[in-house]
Design an enzyme around this catalytic site. Structure first.
Site, short mmCIF file in Angstrom:
data_model
loop_
_atom_site.label_atom_id
_atom_site.label_comp_id
_atom_site.label_asym_id
_atom_site.label_seq_id
_atom_site.Cartn_x
_atom_site.Cartn_y
_atom_site.Cartn_z
CE LYS B 103 -3.83 2.08 2.66
NZ LYS B 103 -4.74 1.89 3.82
CB SER B 178 -8.01 3.71 2.91
OG SER B 178 -7.14 3.08 3.83
CB SER B 202 -8.25 0.95 5.88
OG SER B 202 -8.89 2.19 5.86
#
Lengths: 487, 501
Positions: B103, B178, B202
């Site tokens: 990420k 996210s 997330s």
């Protein structure tokens, strides 16, 4: 500014609180492993942590806690067992994270205080502390005088600080000066800060207000930018006068931050914008609360050096020295400890004190040296005192002829120098009598005067004999022989 | 590849080698776990180079997903060769053959770290997060950097400065957020496993939306050093995978004490990957009534959850419905505290030292204002303003202090529940993946996507989202299991039993 009538100012009580920041002499920064050094090329001691790079986290340097506890113990504070860290949020280019990590709600040291003797005062006053906490310093913004730019040096960012906060209980510039002097002396004794206000390693802000006696506290101003103890006192004096004049004129003191100008000795308001900050303090979630154990505190307590107040007491009570001597001898820890070591080997402590305050201090001043790198050993010094005590040399010869040679030669003793330089006093009748006779023969007028009653002239005769002997004649013996010749 | 072209090479040794690769390339299928990959490697049927090429091809062929912000093509191939050599030498690490995506909030030295924000576009990290370092040390191969909601703030991955990420099950739907890029990369077989971060769901919420496994460990289980902070007292690195085994193995490797994070736990790290064979004990499972009666809960999601509960009961587990009166307070508490922390954590992006600086500033203040206004997206700015508001002197006690108290109450109540039950069970999300643009007008509606996941972050507890079937449109449904602090091993073992063998 108009001068203030002393009768008017006498109606007002001065209320001052000080905030003193001390940069700690740790090897590394408070939350990063960067070197904590002054005077290096700009932006060299800056790791991603110091720069506040994304993903970095602070890691507390435990030495900082040690140092803060030391100061707390020296000031009689209570040491907090549970410490929290808070963020003080504001934007400034020299503050890389956009917040300063400090302590707000649970500082490391609470309460305590120092007894100080203001200059010229007969009695000591107690200055109570509110707290001591640790925090990180910001970087340095350098506003160019020639160009329209501000340069930022982040070497200082993350330098560990302790902030010492007094209660608003200081009532004169002299008290403030005495307190600062003592704080500086203590941090130097503890070797946690070099206490250099000119270089900014110790900084002081003063919260100043005045009120008529018995009235509620007046509005305070916070004065910054004073780079010496003297300037702190000047700023207080100026600010007090300014505030009293305002009040007497029926105007109000505005609560604001003011900056001191050392050239004019006056204060001026800083931009009010900086006053509108809401720092939004909240607990830092990146640092766990810090627990200080009893053992931790005790460990530090046992390592504490003797403090100035302890040594003053020892020197006056145990060694019987005047308070003045004790004050001078304890100005620095090195001086005090050297003196104390000397006192372990000689009973003539007053003589040792005179030596320290006289020839040794002037020698150090002239050399621009420090007693830390003083080459004279305790043994050499004691030998020097004993040589004078034994009447083998007089003080003048010892200080002028022997002392400089002794300092220059670690292997020498006072006696060996005296011998080598032929400086040992001569008290033999055979040497002194002819000189005494010669002196008296040269001054028949004075002899007559003496005989008519001017007995004080004996000192002059002795001086002449000593001088004529090249300093070697024992004054006592010379005196005895002269008395005999003059009888 | 044209057949004719291949024949040209068959006569030479080079051609044979080439054909061997082509064969492997064509033979590659979706791998479900590292064990499959490693056994093929040991059997000589696969090497890391071929594996990396396979994933590179998948990434290339599904560019429309917009999951990858950057593909480390050459670097990954070089790494593959290096690790292939280590495999031959018998010196390869435990993760040899695992291709991962990171990420865009995880620091990886010498690689861009933009947090999917214009603010940090082009910024290169100068160090590697210890969690990533531990993966690399065991010979995992990083294939690329995947998109997320800007600074990990969002539930749909629409808040990326580099365009929304699309759900591979339906390109018109969001992948969740996210860590949407992390989830889609695994869902679309662009890597075997990915790291994300989980501050309020997330990792679990996008895992639920993409039919993958999303794991959030206990707060402090993994060092946060090198994870760009959103809300420090909630943030954890999380793991998205196709199998429980891989997930457990990676946690085992990246978890544990590390000196740069002073909040990381010193609790010993169990060998999760070898503790997956659960003993047959009957589990006590708590089902929070309020979660099942929640107004926004989609019927199909609810039905699938209830089906699972029936299955558990049929296996002899005890499932009990419990009250949890504070459920309604969790989301507000979460948003007050996370935005407060975020407003401070994001202050460092000021245009002074790194990142975006507006060319339109005329003095210091306007440089700050313009850099931050232009560099941050809408959601990030919204949260910074919210957080600044709740920390301001006049509102601090009414919001921040009160939310801290509620957090404590919630934690106490949940700890109480977890002293009675082994696990709490609930849907991961109230709905399946929604359409791109569906909630972008109403932030509050979007916040409700996290209603079931924030609980674990508010309490710092480990939680997992596992696939639990699909809705009638074929969109994945997630089931969430929350366990006690540091009970990751139990959570993995129990989850494994809930998944089809």
């Amino acid at each position: 500014m108009t001068m203030l009538d002393p009768e008017v100012s006498a109606k007002y009580e001065i209320v001052v609180g000080l905030e003193i920041h001390c940069q700690l002499l740790t090897n590394t920064k408070i939350y990063a492993a960067d070197a904590n050094r002054f005077g290096e090329a700009p932006n060299t001691n800056i790791s991603p942590i110091t720069l506040g790079h994304p993903g970095t986290l602070p890691k507390l340097n435990k030495k900082v806690v040690d140092y803060a506890i030391k100061m707390g113990l020296a000031c009689g504070c209570e040491i907090s067992r549970e410490n929290s860290f808070e963020r003080k949020n504001y934007f400034y280019p020299d503050l890389p994270k956009g917040y300063q990590l400090t302590q707000d709600k649970a500082p490391i040291c609470v309460g305590g205080g120092l007894e100080v003797l203001p200059k010229g005062a007969a009695e000591k006053v107690y200055v109570p502390l509110n707290r001591i906490h640790f925090e990180e310093d910001a970087g340095k913004s350098i506003h160019s005088e020639t160009e329209d730019v501000t340069l930022v040096d982040l070497n200082r960012a993350g330098t560990p600080l302790i902030e010492i906060v007094t209660e608003p209980a200081i009532h004169s510039a002299a008290e403030a000066g005495a307190f600062l002097t003592d704080v500086r002396q203590i941090v130097r004794y503890l070797e946690i800060c070099d206490g250099n206000m000119e270089e900014g390693s110790m900084r002081c802000d003063a919260n100043i207000s005045v009120r008529k006696y018995g009235a509620p506290l007046g509005k305070k101003t916070e004065v910054k930018n004073m780079n010496s103890i003297r300037n702190v006192q000047r700023a207080i004096d100026h600010e007090v006068e300014r505030q009293i004049i305002l009040i007497e004129a029926g105007e109000e003191v505005i609560s604001e931050t003011r900056t001191f100008d050392a050239n004019t000795g006056t204060t001026a308001a800083m931009r009010t914008k900086e006053e509108l900050n809401d720092y939004r303090y909240f607990p830092d979630p990146d640092l766990s609360p810090l627990f200080v154990s009893e053992e931790w505190i005790e460990g530090i307590r046992t390592e504490m050096p003797p403090l100035p107040a302890d040594l003053v007491q020892k020197f006056t009570q145990e060694y019987g020295l005047p308070a003045y001597d004790a004050g001078v001898l304890t100005e620095t820890k090195e001086m005090a400890l050297f003196f104390d070591a000397v006192c372990q080997q000689t009973q003539n402590r007053k003589a040792a004190s005179n030596w320290m305050m006289g020839p040794i201090k002037s020698f150090l001043n002239e050399q621009g040296g420090d007693i830390k790198n003083f080459s004279l050993s305790v043994d050499q010094f004691v030998g020097l005192i004993e040589l004078v005590d034994a009447g083998k040399v007089n003080f003048s010869i010892a200080s002028k002829e022997i002392f400089p040679r002794l300092v220059a030669d670690k292997a020498a003793t006072a006696e060996s120098i005296a011998k080598a330089q032929n400086l040992l006093q001569d008290s033999s009748e055979d040497t002194i009598r002819p000189i005494a006779e010669a002196v008296l023969a040269e001054m028949p007028d004075k002899v007559t005067a003496f005989k008519k009653g001017k007995k004080g002239l004996i000192g002059m005769f002795i001086g002449q004999v000593v001088k004529k002997s090249g300093g070697k004649a024992d004054p006592k013996k010379a005196g005895a022989i002269l008395q005999e010749l003059l009888a | 590849m044209q057949q004719g072209e291949v024949q040209i090479f068959t006569g030479s040794p080079l051609g044979v080698l080439f054909l061997w690769h082509v064969f492997n390339f064509l033979a590659l299928k979706k791998f479900n776990n590292l064990t499959e990959i490693q056994s093929e490697i040991s059997a000589g049927a696969l090497n890391c180079e071929a594996l990396v090429k396979y994933y590179l091809k998948n990434i290339e062929q599904q560019k429309e997903l917009n999951a990858f912000l950057e593909v480390y093509q050459e670097e990954a191939l070089q790494e593959a060769n290096r690790i292939d050599q280590k495999l031959k030498d018998g010196t390869a690490g435990r993760l040899a053959g695992m291709v991962v995506a990171l990420k865009d909030v995880l620091c990886h030295e010498g690689h861009e770290l933009s947090c999917s924000s214009k603010m940090l576009k082009g910024f290169q990290s100068q160090f590697t997060a210890p969690a990533v370092q531990r993966l690399l040390a065991e010979d995992a191969i990083v294939i690329g950097r995947v998109a997320c909601d800007e600074f990990a703030m969002g539930s749909s991955n629409e808040n990326s400065a580099f365009g929304p990420v699309r759900n591979a099950a339906d390109l018109n739907k969001v992948p969740g957020g996210s860590s949407g890029g992390s989830a889609v990369a695994v869902q679309a077989d662009c890597c075997l496993l990915s790291l994300g971060s989980d501050t309020g769901g997330s990792v679990r919420q996008p895992a639920a939306f993409t039919g993958t496994i999303g794991f959030k460990p206990t707060y402090s289980r993994i060092s946060r050093y090198g994870l760009v902070a959103y809300a420090s007292s909630f943030d954890t690195i999380g793991i998205i995978s196709r199998s429980i085994e891989d997930n457990a193995l990676v946690l085992e490797i990246i978890a544990g004490y590390e000196e740069q994070d002073s909040t990381v736990s010193r609790e010993e790290v169990p060998a999760y990957s070898t503790q997956l064979l659960e003993e047959g004990r009957v589990k006590k499972i708590g089902l929070i009534r309020e979660t099942m009666e929640s107004e926004g809960l989609n019927e199909e999601v609810k039905a699938k959850t209830l089906e699972k509960i029936d299955a558990l009961k049929a296996q002899g587990h005890q499932v009990e419905t419990v009250e949890f009166s504070l459920l309604d307070y969790i989301l507000p508490t979460y948003y007050i505290l996370t935005t407060a922390e975020a407003s401070s954590n994001l202050s460092r992006y000021d245009g002074v030292k790194f990142g975006y600086r507006s060319p339109n500033g005329t003095d210091l203040e306007s440089m700050y204002k313009k850099s931050r206004s232009e560099g941050f997206g809408e959601e990030v700015k919204r949260r910074i303003m919210l957080g600044t508001f709740v920390l301001s002197a006049s509102y601090y006690d009414a919001y921040y202090t009160k939310a801290q108290k509620v957090r404590r109450l919630v934690k106490d109540q949940v700890d109480q529940l977890l002293s009675e039950f082994d696990f709490l069970l609930m849907p991961t999300t109230p709905t399946t993946a929604f359409a791109i643009g569906e909630h972008s007008e109403d932030p509050l509606e979007m916040y409700l996507a996290d209603i079931y996941t924030v609980l674990a972050n508010v309490c710092g507890l480990p939680a997992i989202s596992i696939p639990n079937g699909e809705d009638k449109d074929g969109m994945p449904i997630g089931l969430q299991i929350v366990g006690g602090a540091f009970k990751e091993a139990d959570l993995y073992a129990f989850s494994k039993k809930l998944l089809p063998a």
